[in-house]
Design an enzyme around this catalytic site. Structure first.
Site, mmCIF file in Angstrom:
data_model
loop_
_atom_site.group_PDB
_atom_site.id
_atom_site.type_symbol
_atom_site.label_atom_id
_atom_site.label_comp_id
_atom_site.label_asym_id
_atom_site.label_seq_id
_atom_site.Cartn_x
_atom_site.Cartn_y
_atom_site.Cartn_z
ATOM 1 N N LYS A 1 0.849 -1.207 0.000
ATOM 2 C CA LYS A 1 0.000 0.000 0.000
ATOM 3 C C LYS A 1 0.886 1.261 0.000
ATOM 4 O O LYS A 1 0.574 2.255 -0.656
ATOM 5 C CB LYS A 1 -0.927 -0.009 1.224
ATOM 6 C CG LYS A 1 -1.774 1.266 1.384
ATOM 7 C CD LYS A 1 -2.821 1.382 0.298
ATOM 8 C CE LYS A 1 -3.473 2.722 0.077
ATOM 9 N NZ LYS A 1 -3.937 3.521 1.124
ATOM 10 N N GLU B 1 1.086 6.750 -6.755
ATOM 11 C CA GLU B 1 0.004 7.751 -6.849
ATOM 12 C C GLU B 1 0.592 9.175 -6.757
ATOM 13 O O GLU B 1 0.244 10.045 -7.559
ATOM 14 C CB GLU B 1 -0.976 7.475 -5.704
ATOM 15 C CG GLU B 1 -2.112 8.445 -5.525
ATOM 16 C CD GLU B 1 -2.867 8.153 -4.215
ATOM 17 O OE1 GLU B 1 -3.312 7.014 -3.982
ATOM 18 O OE2 GLU B 1 -2.991 9.093 -3.397
ATOM 19 N N HIS C 1 2.004 1.684 -3.474
ATOM 20 C CA HIS C 1 0.839 2.145 -4.253
ATOM 21 C C HIS C 1 0.699 3.661 -4.101
ATOM 22 O O HIS C 1 0.561 4.399 -5.083
ATOM 23 C CB HIS C 1 -0.429 1.438 -3.743
ATOM 24 C CG HIS C 1 -1.715 2.063 -4.196
ATOM 25 N ND1 HIS C 1 -2.198 3.241 -3.655
ATOM 26 C CD2 HIS C 1 -2.603 1.709 -5.146
ATOM 27 C CE1 HIS C 1 -3.319 3.568 -4.265
ATOM 28 N NE2 HIS C 1 -3.596 2.656 -5.164
ATOM 29 N N ASN C 2 0.742 4.132 -2.871
ATOM 30 C CA ASN C 2 0.577 5.576 -2.636
ATOM 31 C C ASN C 2 1.729 6.381 -3.228
ATOM 32 O O ASN C 2 1.532 7.497 -3.705
ATOM 33 C CB ASN C 2 0.469 5.868 -1.138
ATOM 34 C CG ASN C 2 -0.891 5.474 -0.586
ATOM 35 O OD1 ASN C 2 -1.601 4.677 -1.186
ATOM 36 N ND2 ASN C 2 -1.266 6.017 0.543
HETATM 37 N N1 LIG Z 1 -9.562 8.839 3.464
HETATM 38 C C1 LIG Z 1 -9.020 8.080 2.524
HETATM 39 O O1 LIG Z 1 -9.188 8.298 1.308
HETATM 40 C C2 LIG Z 1 -8.198 6.887 2.916
HETATM 41 C C3 LIG Z 1 -7.890 5.907 1.945
HETATM 42 C C4 LIG Z 1 -7.180 4.773 2.315
HETATM 43 C C5 LIG Z 1 -6.751 4.614 3.618
HETATM 44 N N2 LIG Z 1 -7.032 5.577 4.556
HETATM 45 C C6 LIG Z 1 -6.557 5.337 5.922
HETATM 46 O O2 LIG Z 1 -7.646 4.809 6.682
HETATM 47 C C7 LIG Z 1 -7.550 5.268 8.036
HETATM 48 C C8 LIG Z 1 -8.820 6.006 8.399
HETATM 49 O O3 LIG Z 1 -8.945 7.104 7.507
HETATM 50 P P1 LIG Z 1 -10.191 8.102 7.530
HETATM 51 O O4 LIG Z 1 -10.065 8.930 6.313
HETATM 52 O O5 LIG Z 1 -11.431 7.322 7.765
HETATM 53 O O6 LIG Z 1 -9.844 8.978 8.817
HETATM 54 P P2 LIG Z 1 -10.796 9.939 9.680
HETATM 55 O O7 LIG Z 1 -12.045 10.254 8.947
HETATM 56 O O8 LIG Z 1 -9.931 11.031 10.163
HETATM 57 O O9 LIG Z 1 -11.187 9.007 10.945
HETATM 58 C C9 LIG Z 1 -10.243 8.639 11.899
HETATM 59 C C10 LIG Z 1 -10.851 7.633 12.874
HETATM 60 O O10 LIG Z 1 -9.852 7.290 13.831
HETATM 61 C C11 LIG Z 1 -10.382 7.506 15.153
HETATM 62 N N3 LIG Z 1 -9.304 7.887 16.060
HETATM 63 C C12 LIG Z 1 -8.377 8.855 15.882
HETATM 64 N N4 LIG Z 1 -7.530 8.893 16.940
HETATM 65 C C13 LIG Z 1 -7.960 7.934 17.795
HETATM 66 C C14 LIG Z 1 -7.494 7.487 19.061
HETATM 67 N N5 LIG Z 1 -6.413 8.022 19.639
HETATM 68 N N6 LIG Z 1 -8.156 6.466 19.660
HETATM 69 C C15 LIG Z 1 -9.238 5.915 19.059
HETATM 70 N N7 LIG Z 1 -9.731 6.289 17.885
HETATM 71 C C16 LIG Z 1 -9.092 7.291 17.231
HETATM 72 C C17 LIG Z 1 -11.390 8.617 14.977
HETATM 73 O O11 LIG Z 1 -12.280 8.593 16.071
HETATM 74 P P3 LIG Z 1 -13.062 9.932 16.550
HETATM 75 O O12 LIG Z 1 -14.320 9.962 15.746
HETATM 76 O O13 LIG Z 1 -13.283 9.673 17.988
HETATM 77 O O14 LIG Z 1 -12.157 11.085 16.281
HETATM 78 C C18 LIG Z 1 -12.046 8.201 13.652
HETATM 79 O O15 LIG Z 1 -12.982 7.179 13.857
HETATM 80 C C19 LIG Z 1 -6.293 6.152 8.097
HETATM 81 O O16 LIG Z 1 -5.209 5.379 8.505
HETATM 82 C C20 LIG Z 1 -6.109 6.586 6.660
HETATM 83 O O17 LIG Z 1 -4.775 6.930 6.366
HETATM 84 C C21 LIG Z 1 -7.759 6.689 4.226
#
Ligand SMILES: NC(=O)c1ccc[n+]([C@@H]2O[C@H](COP(=O)([O-])OP(=O)(O)OC[C@H]3O[C@@H](n4cnc5c(N)ncnc54)[C@H](OP(=O)(O)O)[C@@H]3O)[C@@H](O)[C@H]2O)c1
Length: 464
Positions: free
Chosen positions: A179, A186, A182-183
């Site tokens: 991954k 990208e 991949h990024n």
């Molecule tokens: N967005 C994309 O396009 C994408 C694509 C592929 C992979 N990803 C990866 O997938 C993961 C999630 O991405 P996302 O875009 O869904 O992120 P996001 O919308 O910022 O959500 C982050 C999540 O993590 C939780 N969190 C953060 N800090 C925490 C802590 N200390 N303890 C417990 N929970 C915590 C948050 O909970 P709260 O609601 O309580 O803040 C929320 O549920 C990341 O690793 C990201 O890099 C993202």
């Protein structure tokens, strides 16, 4: 209790979409989120999904062996959640991390969880919010026994392109490694698209609508890909208030969250040249230095593009340069994975990686068909020397050089396209000037050198 096939922790953008995807495919899903309000809001809109408000209640809802998917901000959030969760689990349960975790963190977590009798899978998830909802590309690393417990679920929710875009890619951090690469690819392709946009709008002084047409045409040829498809969409979006293309109002500072930089750093550690990826990371860093750029523009002056150099053939030259540079970006990524696969003992099936990248993920592209074919039939040391891609690069070469020449003359920075051409020129050089590098090192540091006419290590007193 029990009864749910899978539990998901983390209801951010990705977590919510994946939960809906799982539910749509008929799996029972329980969810938990650090901030309970989000759980409440989400499950009130989607009552088929089971809300839980403590990890104890979450774990109680799951069938055994339990399957837990973490979709959290990469870093300490993953460790904290694992620390709180694992005492509640039993031997044989499966914990999956679907975030963009650094592969060496995944290695460490895999070891710790394995010692507790748990299976830990590091899963690269690509496709953004839409992919997570409609079908992502899933790159899985970890113990095969753990994968056996979840493969039915993962292959069902994944995108489909000649089969499910979900594959087991190796032990421990293999999935997150793939991954990361991949990024990085990208990053490189987005930078190449940005360079083409810059050249066409500044050196060619073309309207955004014209550049959009050109990109659309390119997207219908060898460059057909999700990134070109969305570039066409982005260039077509108007700002309703100002009645100008919205892209022209977007700030020109780009951030980088880590995966591109990690790939560059790791490639340096492994001694694999990935200069197109390095250039893309550096270009984002430079873009972020807006104040310094403004100052330098005053001190040094910006070069004014002489429009006369731009002619009818320039667009086709640039198309060729873009196609060649995109090929080189994939080639560098696969070269890096091939070396990492040996170094970390991952045995990554590179042909399968190319195949699953054909659907769901951000770098899905028409070009991945011949890449899959080349990797599976020839196993080339580098894609650029495979029959298929050598056959494509050779005829692109003169126009690629012409495009670089034009951009240089116009003062348009094209770091990724330029780095790709230099990479190709160096990779195919029978002789490089490393002889004088060796000689200089021996002159100042007595490091010794090898000769081409006799075996052994030599040292010379060069100053006499
Ligand atoms: N967005 C994309 O396009 C994408 C694509 C592929 C992979 N990803 C990866 O997938 C993961 C999630 O991405 P996302 O875009 O869904 O992120 P996001 O919308 O910022 O959500 C982050 C999540 O993590 C939780 N969190 C953060 N800090 C925490 C802590 N200390 N303890 C417990 N929970 C915590 C948050 O909970 P709260 O609601 O309580 O803040 C929320 O549920 C990341 O690793 C990201 O890099 C993202």
């Amino acid at each position: 209790m029990g009864g749910k096939n899978i539990g998901l922790i983390g209801l951010g953008v990705m977590g919510q979409s994946l939960a809906l995807n799982l539910q749509r495919h008929g799996f029972g899903v329980a969810v938990f989120n650090r901030t309970p309000q989000k759980t409440k809001e989400f499950t009130s809109r989607h009552p088929e999904i089971m809300p839980t408000y403590s990890l104890e209640a979450f774990v109680r809802e799951l069938d055994t062996p339990r399957r837990v998917l973490l979709m959290l901000t990469a870093g300490p959030a993953v460790d904290e959640t694992i620390r709180a969760l694992t005492p509640l689990l039993s031997r044989g349960d499966v914990v999956m991390d679907g975030g963009n975790s650094f592969f060496q963190d995944t290695e460490r977590r895999a070891q710790n969880l394995e010692a507790q009798g748990l299976h830990f899978l590091g899963i690269g998830v690509s496709g953004g919010e839409e992919g997570a909802l409609k079908g992502p590309c899933l790159m899985v690393g970890g113990p095969t026994e753990g994968y056996g417990q979840v493969s039915r679920i993962l292959t069902k929710i994944a995108a489909q392109a000649d089969g499910p875009c979900c594959e087991y890619l190796g032990p421990r951090g293999a999935g997150h490694y793939v991954k990361m690469v991949h990024n990085a690819i990208e990053y490189a392709i987005i930078q190449i698209i940005a360079e083409a946009y810059d050249f066409l709008t500044r050196a060619g002084e073309l309207e955004i609508s014209k550049v959009r047409e050109i990109f659309d045409e390119w997207n219908h040829g060898e460059l057909g890909s999700f990134l070109f498809e969305i570039a066409v969409e982005v260039l077509g979006k108007m700002d309703e208030e100002k009645r100008v293309p919205l892209v022209t109002l977007v700030s020109d500072r780009a951030g980088q969250k880590g995966t591109g930089r990690w790939a560059s750093q790791n490639a340096m550690d492994l001694g694999v040249p990935v200069p197109t990826i390095d250039a893309a990371v550096a270009a984002r860093n430079l873009s972020a230095m807006k104040d310094e750029r403004l100052n330098a523009a005053k001190v040094l002056g910006t070069s004014r593009p002489p429009t006369s150099r731009f002619h009818a053939g320039s667009v086709e030259s640039f198309r060729a340069a873009v196609e060649a540079s995109v090929i080189v970006s994939y080639a560098q990524g696969f070269h890096l994975m091939s070396r990492a696969s040996e170094h970390y003992g991952y045995s990554i099936p590179l042909g399968k990686v190319a195949r699953i990248w054909k659907g769901g993920c951000i770098i899905r592209a028409k070009m991945l068909d011949p890449i899959t074919h080349a990797l599976e039939t020839e196993e080339p040391r580098n894609l650029i020397v495979s029959t298929e891609f050598a056959g494509r690069l050779i005829p692109l070469d003169p126009k690629w050089r012409e495009a670089v020449k034009q951009a240089k003359a116009a003062g348009i920075p094209i770091p990724a396209i330029n780095a790709s051409l230099d990479y190709c020129d160096a990779y195919r050089s029978e002789r490089l000037p490393a002889n004088i590098i060796q000689a200089l090192r021996d002159r100042f540091g007595a490091h010794g050198y090898e000769r081409i006419d006799k075996a052994g290590n030599f040292h010379t007193n060069w100053s006499n």
